[in-house]
Design a protein around this motif. Structure first.
Motif: not given
Lengths: 179, 293
Positions: B18-19, B22-23, B25, B140-141, B163-165
């Motif tokens: 997930i990190e 996120e980083r 995208g 996700g986050p 995004p991030g999921e």
């Protein structure tokens, strides 16, 4: 890492009992690792789009299309290719079956067809014709010699049952891989 | 054919994945079994800058009944579903669909989560999930989020994932006594995508009336199509009433939005939506009548 630099990854893949270590681009496909890094060109590239199965190898005992696996995904895996079937100058029962029953014409699909057959026989030592046809449905023979391919696999199944051997070759760590 | 270069990450936990997501995208794609993603990358249909390989994330591969659901880990490969005695015996719709995805060699790599997240209108599992009324568990986050199948499939190659999921689990309502399903798929040749397919899941009450009906179509629109109108028509009606079943099949014909392509003309696919839905309904009813739980 700098912009645009694509660092190499170190992978270790055991093919036919022999360990190959190399620094590869992450985009390298397993089939190219087998052919170009290990130099084992028995595994063919056919359609290159996951349809034809010419590139089929065993990965941890299961048949996979090596043109649709990145080499980095196979890091640490045990691969068997067509070169690993013959043992001490003796053909594997599936190879013998393809010879005896004329299971090939041009031979291009044969390495993949053999590997799927080995996987099938490891799962089911006595497959019906229908089961054989279902298992090889992802391996295309454009000479369309399917009738004899089915016969060849039945021949191999009989032979394996009679001899009571394991369809999937076993490699001792000391034994170097061929090629 | 070789994909465009990319940076490769192989996280060892969901948190790490997930990190990374996120980083990077939109530059990043998640890699599961790779049986759709890798061919698309080789054909340069997509050129992701970053690949996040989920194959080394532990704990994402399982099939179990728990808490009223059949729970399937997102990284569960097709062959595990196909070879599962539990699925074969209790979830015939899922079993029948998975056993017809691509070919047996592809099924050794491809994953259930990859199939639904790819959301290709020709993929088989979106319609199956719609028919079951399944739920997708995303993480996700901001933690976990449960998404109903009807909300999950947004369009061709589009899902409700933010995004991030990452999809973590798929939950299918646990099989009840007198439930049954069927997946009828028409192919041009072995291993091909469907020309058309129909997924049906039913539950019958003690007087053989429809207590639950889920009907959805594959390869017949921009995404898998749930045929709500046909479900409504059947609810509460007798499952022996052939005219109701014909009416439902007619509604599948109307709900289909196929386009003419190399797999067949628009009119033919529409006709097949009707035929396949009728046959799938009859088969699902037959199975439900003999399923005691």
């Amino acid at each position: 890492m700098g912009e645009g630099r694509k660092p190499l990854r170190r992978v270790s893949i055991t093919i036919n009992g022999k360990r190959y270590e190399a620094e590869v681009e992450p985009r390298m496909l397993l089939v190219h690792f087998i052919r170009e890094v290990a130099g084992l060109t028995g595994t063919h590239v056919g359609c290159d789009t996951t349809n034809c199965g010419a590139c089929t190898v065993l990965m941890n005992g299961r048949a996979v299309k090596s043109c649709t696996v990145f080499a980095v995904m196979a890091d640490g895996a045990e691969i068997v290719t067509v070169e690993g079937l013959e043992s001490d100058g003796k053909l594997h029962p599936v190879q013998e079956g393809f010879v005896e029953e004329h299971g090939l014409q041009c031979g291009f699909c044969t390495p993949g067809m053999l590997m799927t057959s080995v996987w099938l026989l490891s799962r089911n030592p006595d497959p019906s014709e229908e089961e054989i046809r279902r298992y090889i449905s992802g391996n295309l023979c454009r000479c369309t010699g399917y009738l004899n391919i089915v016969k060849a696999i039945r021949y191999a199944a009989r032979k394996i049952r009679e001899e009571g051997v394991s369809p999937i070759p076993r490699f001792t760590p000391e034994k170097p891989g061929r090629g | 054919m070789i994909p465009a270069p990319f940076e490769y990450y192989s996280p060892s936990s969901l948190e790490e994945a997930i990190e990374l997501l996120e980083r990077f995208g939109e530059d990043a794609k998640l890699l599961a079994g790779g049986q759709s993603l890798i061919p698309m990358m080789k054909l340069r249909i997509i050129e992701p800058k970053v690949i996040i390989d989920l194959n080394r994330v532990p704990g994402l591969s399982y099939i179990r009944e728990e808490g009223g659901f059949l729970r399937i880990g997102a990284l569960t490969r097709y062959y595990m579903v196909e070879e599962s005695e539990l699925v074969r015996r209790r979830y015939p719709l899922l079993h029948e669909a998975v056993s017809q995805i691509a070919d047996p060699v592809v099924r050794n790599m491809g994953t259930v989560g990859g199939n639904v997240c790819h959301s290709d209108p020709a993929n088989d599992l979106p319609a199956v999930m719609l028919a079951y009324g399944a739920e997708m568990v995303a993480v996700g986050p901001n933690g976990e989020r449960v998404i109903g199948a009807s909300e999950f499939f947004r369009g061709p190659y589009q899902t409700d994932l933010r995004p991030g999921e990452i999809l973590k689990e798929i939950r299918i309502p646990q099989a009840k006594p007198r439930s049954g399903g069927a997946y009828l798929k028409l192919e041009r040749r072995a291993g091909d995508f469907a020309i058309a397919a129909s997924a049906v899941q039913v539950v019958l009450d003690s007087s053989d009336r429809f207590e639950y009906v889920g009907i959805a179509l594959t390869s017949l629109g921009p995404t898998a199509i749930r045929v709500d109108a046909a479900e409504k028509v059947l609810l509460g009606r007798s499952s022996s009433n052939l005219s109701s079943i014909n009416e439902a099949a007619e509604l599948a014909y109307k709900a289909a939005e196929p386009v003419s392509d190399l797999r067949g003309p628009e009119w033919y696919k529409r006709e097949m939506a009707k035929v396949l839905t009728k046959r799938a309904l009859l088969k699902a009813v037959e199975r439900a009548r003999s399923f005691t739980g």
